[in-house]
Enzyme design. Structure first.
Site, short mmCIF file in Angstrom:
data_model
loop_
_atom_site.label_atom_id
_atom_site.label_comp_id
_atom_site.label_asym_id
_atom_site.label_seq_id
_atom_site.Cartn_x
_atom_site.Cartn_y
_atom_site.Cartn_z
N CYS A 55 33.09 36.92 42.11
CA CYS A 55 34.62 37.14 42.39
C CYS A 55 35.33 35.75 42.04
O CYS A 55 36.56 35.62 41.78
CB CYS A 55 35.01 37.92 43.65
SG CYS A 55 34.15 36.94 45.16
N VAL A 78 39.84 49.70 43.06
CA VAL A 78 38.82 50.43 44.12
C VAL A 78 39.56 50.17 45.45
O VAL A 78 39.73 51.00 46.34
CB VAL A 78 37.60 50.46 44.08
CG1 VAL A 78 37.02 51.32 44.98
CG2 VAL A 78 37.16 51.12 42.79
N GLY A 79 39.74 48.79 45.80
CA GLY A 79 40.32 48.26 46.89
C GLY A 79 41.57 49.01 47.24
O GLY A 79 41.95 49.31 48.32
N GLU A 92 38.25 42.25 49.98
CA GLU A 92 38.01 41.07 49.35
C GLU A 92 38.16 41.68 47.74
O GLU A 92 36.88 42.09 47.50
CB GLU A 92 36.81 40.09 49.63
CG GLU A 92 37.01 38.96 48.90
CD GLU A 92 35.62 37.60 49.04
OE1 GLU A 92 35.13 38.03 50.06
OE2 GLU A 92 35.69 37.23 48.13
N GLU A 132 40.45 40.36 35.26
CA GLU A 132 38.88 39.99 35.62
C GLU A 132 38.12 40.75 34.83
O GLU A 132 37.83 41.69 34.55
CB GLU A 132 38.86 40.49 37.19
CG GLU A 132 37.59 39.91 37.69
CD GLU A 132 37.21 40.39 39.21
OE1 GLU A 132 37.49 41.58 39.27
OE2 GLU A 132 36.97 39.60 39.85
N LYS A 166 27.70 50.98 53.28
CA LYS A 166 27.55 51.65 51.88
C LYS A 166 27.52 50.59 50.85
O LYS A 166 28.31 50.04 50.50
CB LYS A 166 28.72 52.67 51.82
CG LYS A 166 28.60 53.80 50.89
CD LYS A 166 27.95 53.60 49.39
CE LYS A 166 29.07 53.03 48.44
NZ LYS A 166 28.15 52.73 47.18
N GLY A 211 35.02 44.45 46.29
CA GLY A 211 34.71 44.92 44.85
C GLY A 211 36.02 44.86 44.03
O GLY A 211 36.86 43.82 44.43
N SER A 212 36.16 45.70 43.45
CA SER A 212 37.40 45.75 42.54
C SER A 212 38.61 45.73 43.08
O SER A 212 38.94 46.49 44.06
CB SER A 212 37.16 46.63 41.06
OG SER A 212 37.17 47.94 41.78
N THR A 213 40.00 45.30 42.51
CA THR A 213 41.08 45.55 43.08
C THR A 213 41.67 46.82 42.84
O THR A 213 42.20 47.79 44.00
CB THR A 213 42.24 44.56 42.12
OG1 THR A 213 41.87 43.37 42.55
CG2 THR A 213 43.68 44.88 42.62
P1 NDP Z 1 33.65 48.77 42.54
O1 NDP Z 1 34.95 48.29 43.16
O2 NDP Z 1 34.03 50.17 41.74
O3 NDP Z 1 32.60 48.87 43.51
C1 NDP Z 1 32.54 48.17 44.67
C2 NDP Z 1 32.11 49.06 45.80
O4 NDP Z 1 32.78 50.04 45.98
C3 NDP Z 1 30.75 49.59 45.40
O5 NDP Z 1 29.92 49.85 46.65
C4 NDP Z 1 31.01 50.93 44.95
O6 NDP Z 1 30.02 52.09 45.11
C5 NDP Z 1 32.01 51.37 46.08
N1 NDP Z 1 33.25 52.34 45.53
C6 NDP Z 1 33.65 52.69 44.19
N2 NDP Z 1 34.36 53.62 44.33
C7 NDP Z 1 34.76 53.73 45.51
C8 NDP Z 1 35.80 54.61 46.26
N3 NDP Z 1 36.61 55.30 45.32
N4 NDP Z 1 35.91 54.34 47.37
C9 NDP Z 1 35.21 53.70 48.28
N5 NDP Z 1 34.30 52.94 47.68
C10 NDP Z 1 34.14 53.10 46.41
O7 NDP Z 1 33.30 47.97 41.14
P2 NDP Z 1 32.39 48.11 40.20
O8 NDP Z 1 30.84 48.16 40.65
O9 NDP Z 1 32.77 49.38 39.42
O10 NDP Z 1 32.84 46.98 39.19
C11 NDP Z 1 33.81 47.01 38.24
C12 NDP Z 1 34.71 45.72 38.31
O11 NDP Z 1 35.16 45.53 39.51
C13 NDP Z 1 34.00 44.52 37.72
O12 NDP Z 1 33.77 44.64 36.58
C14 NDP Z 1 34.62 43.44 38.42
O13 NDP Z 1 35.90 43.15 37.78
C15 NDP Z 1 35.00 44.20 40.10
N6 NDP Z 1 34.02 43.74 40.89
C16 NDP Z 1 34.52 42.66 42.03
C17 NDP Z 1 33.77 42.40 42.80
C18 NDP Z 1 34.25 41.15 43.73
O14 NDP Z 1 33.46 40.55 44.26
N7 NDP Z 1 35.56 40.72 43.85
C19 NDP Z 1 32.60 42.79 42.85
C20 NDP Z 1 32.19 43.88 42.10
C21 NDP Z 1 32.92 44.36 41.22
P3 NDP Z 1 29.21 52.15 43.79
O15 NDP Z 1 28.84 51.03 42.91
O16 NDP Z 1 27.65 52.73 44.34
O17 NDP Z 1 29.93 53.57 43.13
#
Ligand code: NDP
Length: 502
Positions: free
Chosen positions: A300, A248-249, A266, A398, A191, A244-246
């Site tokens: 990140c 959502v993680g 991560e 972050e 996804k 992704g973000s902490t």
């Molecule tokens: P998210 O954590 O929201 O997104 C990362 C991934 O998770 C995307 O594929 C997203 O889908 C998906 N996602 C979103 N919500 C859910 C959920 N409830 N369950 C499972 N998967 C989900 O990051 P954002 O794009 O909103 O970015 C926000 C902040 O996160 C940034 O400003 C940054 O601080 C941090 N971030 C950190 C990253 C890293 O590499 N450590 C990478 C990206 C963001 P979709 O985008 O399609 O909604």
């Protein structure tokens, strides 16, 4: 993808959005809703791609395909040699299509074209490295269990893996996970982030061309809170790898508890550049400027905090400023630009908010601080703040933008305290000419990745991941393939088993 190669070579914007359907069970898949979402290039403000917005029913179809493909052994029962051949062929197809993949990546993410080219080529190298690992995965034996017992430890693929990727390095981050899961023998549902799904979909088609059996890799596009959440909750998925973000993680971790999935996370970082008084300041300044500007700070492992010895703070900050003054921000399809666009308006506003907060909190703006969103083209100049209080939002959160927060220290202990004084533990860079000081520092800094006299570099041999709220588990390196396996202990009785009741 070949039909796009001319357009990619010309670096012109497409006259209409490039539409790419989902990919399930080895084929393009239209999706039940028929809903298409178009993506505007954040560097050009015009629609460039379109992908499907899936329903959870589409996700179920993808998971069922992956389940069938895993259970009948069409991939997991192949020899390591056969799996390696497919991964190697994929790497060569990535190289053949590198220009087109890089072009699409730049259109959707806003990153400079030269950087996209570098990421796609480096990703091919990861696929090549992981191909070797398909033949290296092995277990263990124990001949120490006595005369009548022999023990085997067998490594087996986890099963169906869900991979959720972010928008900042769509193709590269996927390549840090997918080939390792495949090398282990798993099947996968990916996804990608809705903003940047196209290169993931194109890769799925290349995998089929490389000989990957149908159903082994499936890509479902759509919203994170709907499709990502459903993937994390799915009872037929055995492992979830989330980047992704902490926040959502954390929710993925909770969702994965429904069937006790194995989880790899991560997450975010707030990574220190620790500069000691004896460091090569020119070298450090160049790397610090790079570490905050790379991918417009949406990385990140960005070096977003400068923790510097007070005696060299002023001089170093001046040198960082001098480097940043030469950095060109603008059109990501113009190869002469160093920094491209911010990925979307929400992220742009978030970063702007931190610049305002820095000013409000009394930090001193050294350079940058300007931005432009004219015509929906989103650019922010790399920005440096001095006198940042260690407890302030600028030093703790972050930001995911090109903002550097500078805080001085007087003693080694203070340096370590500042470096570790955030909820994250993803990466850290240490700048010193003193070998003993470097070793002492990296022993104490809480981070999954350390760079000594360098930053944001490495190769697929090195594992990545974080401690504290930066995540769980490791990707890449030989550990990367082991993440996608389970251990099974096998006890083999030799000769007669001693009777319970004689
Ligand atoms: P998210 O954590 O929201 O997104 C990362 C991934 O998770 C995307 O594929 C997203 O889908 C998906 N996602 C979103 N919500 C859910 C959920 N409830 N369950 C499972 N998967 C989900 O990051 P954002 O794009 O909103 O970015 C926000 C902040 O996160 C940034 O400003 C940054 O601080 C941090 N971030 C950190 C990253 C890293 O590499 N450590 C990478 C990206 C963001 P979709 O985008 O399609 O909604």
């Amino acid at each position: 993808m070949r039909d796009l190669s001319e357009l990619a070579a010309s670096l012109r914007l497409p006259s209409e959005p490039v539409r790419t359907p989902m990919f399930i069970d080895g084929k393009d898949y239209a999706g039940a809703t028929g809903e298409w979402v178009s993506r505007k290039s954040p560097g050009h403000g015009v629609p460039v791609t379109a992908t499907s917005r899936a329903s959870t029913g589409d996700l179920d179809t993808a998971v069922a395909a992956a389940r069938r493909a895993f259970d009948d052994g069409r991939w997991s029962r192949l020899s390591g040699e056969q799996r390696a051949a497919v991964l190697l062929k994929t790497a060569s197809l990535i190289r053949e299509n590198a220009e087109t993949l890089a072009y699409l990546e730049t259109l959707e993410s806003g990153k400079p074209i030269g950087q996209s080219r570098g990421e796609v080529t480096a990703a091919a190298g990861i696929w090549e490295y992981a191909a070797g690992l398909a033949r290296v995965v092995h277990g263990d034996s124990h001949d120490t269990l006595g005369n009548d017992m022999f023990g085997l430890v067998v490594r087996q693929p986890v099963g169906v893996v869900g991979i959720i990727t972010p928008w900042n390095f769509p193709f590269f981050i996927l390549s840090e996970r997918l080939p390792f899961a495949l090398a282990a023998g798993c099947t996968v549902v990916v996804k990608p982030a809705e903003l940047t799904s196209t290169t993931t979909l194109k890769l799925a088609a290349l995998l089929t061309e490389a000989g990957l059996p149908d159903g082994v890799v499936n890509v479902v596009t759509g919203l994170g809170p709907v499709i990502g959440q459903a993937l994390a909750e799915h009872m037929d998925v055995d492992m979830i790898s989330f980047t992704g973000s902490t926040p959502v993680g954390r929710s993925v971790l909770t969702a994965a508890g429904c069937n006790m999935k194995k989880v790899g996370l991560e997450l975010g970082g707030k990574n220190p550049q620790m500069v000691f008084a004896d460091a090569d300041l020119d070298d450090a300044a160049d790397a610090i400027a790079f570490g905050i500007s790379f991918n417009a700070g949406q990385c990140c492992v960005s070096g977003s905090r400068l923790v510097v010895h007070r005696s060299v703070e002023e001089e170093l900050v001046e040198r960082v400023k001098a480097v940043l003054e030469k950095v060109k921000v603008g059109d990501p399809l113009d190869a002469s630009n160093h920094v491209g666009a911010i990925v979307e308006a929400r992220q742009f506003d978030k970063i702007r908010g931190y610049i305002d907060a820095g000013r409000r909190d009394g930090a001193q703006l050294v350079c940058g601080g300007t931005s432009s969103n004219e015509g929906d083209k989103l650019f922010i100049q790399p920005t440096v703040f001095r006198n940042v209080q260690p407890g302030s939002a600028l030093a703790q959160e972050e930001i995911f933008g090109p903002i550097l927060a500078v805080t001085p220290f007087d003693t080694f202990e203070q340096a370590i305290q500042l470096a570790n004084g955030v909820p994250f533990g993803l990466a850290a860079s240490i700048w010193t000419r003193d070998l003993q000081g470097a070793i002492k520092s990296f022993r104490e800094v809480q981070a999954g990745r350390i760079w000594v006299n360098c930053t944001i570099t490495g190769g697929p041999e090195m594992p990545i991941g974080g401690v504290k709220q930066s995540g769980i588990g490791r990707e890449t390196g030989r550990y990367g393939v082991e993440e996608y396996t389970e251990l099974k202990s096998v006890h083999i009785q030799l000769g007669n088993r001693p009777r319970w009741i004689a």
